[in-house]
Scaffold this motif. Structure first.
Motif, mmCIF file in Angstrom:
data_model
loop_
_atom_site.group_PDB
_atom_site.id
_atom_site.type_symbol
_atom_site.label_atom_id
_atom_site.label_comp_id
_atom_site.label_asym_id
_atom_site.label_seq_id
_atom_site.Cartn_x
_atom_site.Cartn_y
_atom_site.Cartn_z
ATOM 1 N N ILE A 147 34.080 6.167 -37.563
ATOM 2 C CA ILE A 147 35.193 6.882 -36.924
ATOM 3 C C ILE A 147 35.151 8.354 -37.316
ATOM 4 O O ILE A 147 35.345 9.238 -36.471
ATOM 5 N N ALA A 148 34.883 8.640 -38.586
ATOM 6 C CA ALA A 148 34.785 10.035 -39.037
ATOM 7 C C ALA A 148 33.685 10.766 -38.280
ATOM 8 O O ALA A 148 33.865 11.908 -37.852
ATOM 9 N N MET A 149 32.552 10.103 -38.101
ATOM 10 C CA MET A 149 31.437 10.725 -37.372
ATOM 11 C C MET A 149 31.781 10.941 -35.901
ATOM 12 O O MET A 149 31.426 11.975 -35.324
ATOM 13 N N ALA A 150 32.498 10.000 -35.296
ATOM 14 C CA ALA A 150 32.919 10.164 -33.899
ATOM 15 C C ALA A 150 33.895 11.328 -33.773
ATOM 16 O O ALA A 150 33.796 12.136 -32.833
ATOM 17 N N LEU A 151 34.847 11.432 -34.715
ATOM 18 C CA LEU A 151 35.782 12.560 -34.703
ATOM 19 C C LEU A 151 35.039 13.878 -34.863
ATOM 20 O O LEU A 151 35.339 14.860 -34.172
ATOM 21 N N GLU A 152 34.075 13.907 -35.755
ATOM 22 C CA GLU A 152 33.281 15.119 -35.967
ATOM 23 C C GLU A 152 32.598 15.555 -34.673
ATOM 24 O O GLU A 152 32.646 16.735 -34.298
ATOM 25 N N GLU A 153 32.015 14.612 -33.964
ATOM 26 C CA GLU A 153 31.343 14.940 -32.705
ATOM 27 C C GLU A 153 32.330 15.453 -31.657
ATOM 28 O O GLU A 153 32.065 16.441 -30.970
ATOM 29 N N ILE A 154 33.470 14.793 -31.548
ATOM 30 C CA ILE A 154 34.500 15.221 -30.589
ATOM 31 C C ILE A 154 34.935 16.652 -30.889
ATOM 32 O O ILE A 154 35.036 17.492 -29.981
ATOM 33 N N LEU A 155 35.199 16.938 -32.150
ATOM 34 C CA LEU A 155 35.681 18.267 -32.532
ATOM 35 C C LEU A 155 34.610 19.331 -32.352
ATOM 36 O O LEU A 155 34.894 20.434 -31.872
ATOM 37 N N GLN A 156 33.374 19.011 -32.697
ATOM 38 C CA GLN A 156 32.282 19.965 -32.508
ATOM 39 C C GLN A 156 32.056 20.245 -31.028
ATOM 40 O O GLN A 156 31.820 21.393 -30.638
ATOM 41 N N ASP A 157 32.139 19.214 -30.198
ATOM 42 C CA ASP A 157 31.993 19.406 -28.752
ATOM 43 C C ASP A 157 33.090 20.312 -28.196
ATOM 44 O O ASP A 157 32.901 20.975 -27.172
ATOM 45 N N ALA A 158 34.242 20.349 -28.873
ATOM 46 C CA ALA A 158 35.361 21.191 -28.445
ATOM 47 C C ALA A 158 35.297 22.588 -29.054
ATOM 48 O O ALA A 158 36.208 23.384 -28.876
ATOM 49 N N GLY A 159 34.222 22.866 -29.797
ATOM 50 C CA GLY A 159 34.041 24.204 -30.343
ATOM 51 C C GLY A 159 34.493 24.392 -31.774
ATOM 52 O O GLY A 159 34.385 25.487 -32.326
ATOM 53 N N ALA A 160 35.003 23.339 -32.394
ATOM 54 C CA ALA A 160 35.468 23.435 -33.773
ATOM 55 C C ALA A 160 34.311 23.225 -34.743
ATOM 56 O O ALA A 160 33.272 22.675 -34.386
ATOM 57 N N THR A 161 34.531 23.654 -35.966
ATOM 58 C CA THR A 161 33.606 23.394 -37.063
ATOM 59 C C THR A 161 34.293 22.451 -38.030
ATOM 60 O O THR A 161 35.412 22.720 -38.467
ATOM 61 N N VAL A 162 33.650 21.343 -38.336
ATOM 62 C CA VAL A 162 34.187 20.421 -39.334
ATOM 63 C C VAL A 162 33.681 20.902 -40.686
ATOM 64 O O VAL A 162 32.483 20.886 -40.946
ATOM 65 N N VAL A 163 34.600 21.361 -41.532
ATOM 66 C CA VAL A 163 34.204 21.945 -42.816
ATOM 67 C C VAL A 163 34.076 20.903 -43.911
ATOM 68 O O VAL A 163 33.550 21.200 -44.987
ATOM 69 N N GLY A 164 34.539 19.702 -43.656
ATOM 70 C CA GLY A 164 34.394 18.640 -44.626
ATOM 71 C C GLY A 164 35.077 17.374 -44.191
ATOM 72 O O GLY A 164 35.962 17.385 -43.340
ATOM 73 N N MET A 165 34.589 16.272 -44.769
ATOM 74 C CA MET A 165 35.177 14.962 -44.516
ATOM 75 C C MET A 165 35.417 14.289 -45.865
ATOM 76 O O MET A 165 34.631 14.465 -46.797
ATOM 77 N N ALA A 166 36.496 13.525 -45.941
ATOM 78 C CA ALA A 166 36.821 12.786 -47.157
ATOM 79 C C ALA A 166 37.288 11.396 -46.764
ATOM 80 O O ALA A 166 37.924 11.215 -45.732
ATOM 81 N N GLY A 167 36.983 10.428 -47.635
ATOM 82 C CA GLY A 167 37.347 9.049 -47.353
ATOM 83 C C GLY A 167 38.306 8.430 -48.349
ATOM 84 O O GLY A 167 38.644 7.264 -48.232
#
Length: 121
Positions: free
Chosen positions: A20-40
């Motif tokens: 799910i984190a990876m899917a969110l990262e892809e969605i956000l990157q496709d929208a022009g955002a930069t994912v600066v980090g993920m935590a679980g």
């Protein structure tokens, strides 16, 4: 989906399910955002919030068996907008943060972008 409001935005993802984190990262990157980090987990999320400069966050309402109240409080204290992304209903959100947007899993990518854009203002 253009997500122009997210162009250049720096986003933190707090999610304990890697796919799910990876899917969110892809969605956000496709929208022009930069994912600066993920935590679980809560400890990693709090450390990430402390060390990174970011514009907004996507926060799961529960991380394994950990409540996310401390994370939501830290985001609020830092004036960082965030949205909840959860399979749980609003009754599982920290009570003082139930006014925040809640996206139910699975979420439509466009809904995630709209909610973040609205939260960022």
């Amino acid at each position: 989906m253009t997500g122009k409001c997210l162009d250049g935005c720096r986003i933190v993802i707090v999610e304990d399910e890697l796919l799910i984190a990876m899917a969110l990262e892809e969605i956000l990157q496709d929208a022009g955002a930069t994912v600066v980090g993920m935590a679980g987990c809560v400890a990693d999320a709090l450390a990430l919030i402390e060390r990174e400069d970011f514009d907004a966050a996507v926060l799961d309402a529960r991380l394994d068996d950990e409540r996310v109240t401390a994370i939501a409080d830290a985001l609020e204290a830092g004036a960082k907008p965030f949205v909840f992304h959860s399979g749980y209903g609003p009754e599982h959100l920290p009570s003082r943060h139930r006014h925040r947007p809640l996206l139910r899993k699975p979420s439509d990518p466009a809904a995630i972008i709209r909610a973040l854009c609205a939260a960022i203002g």
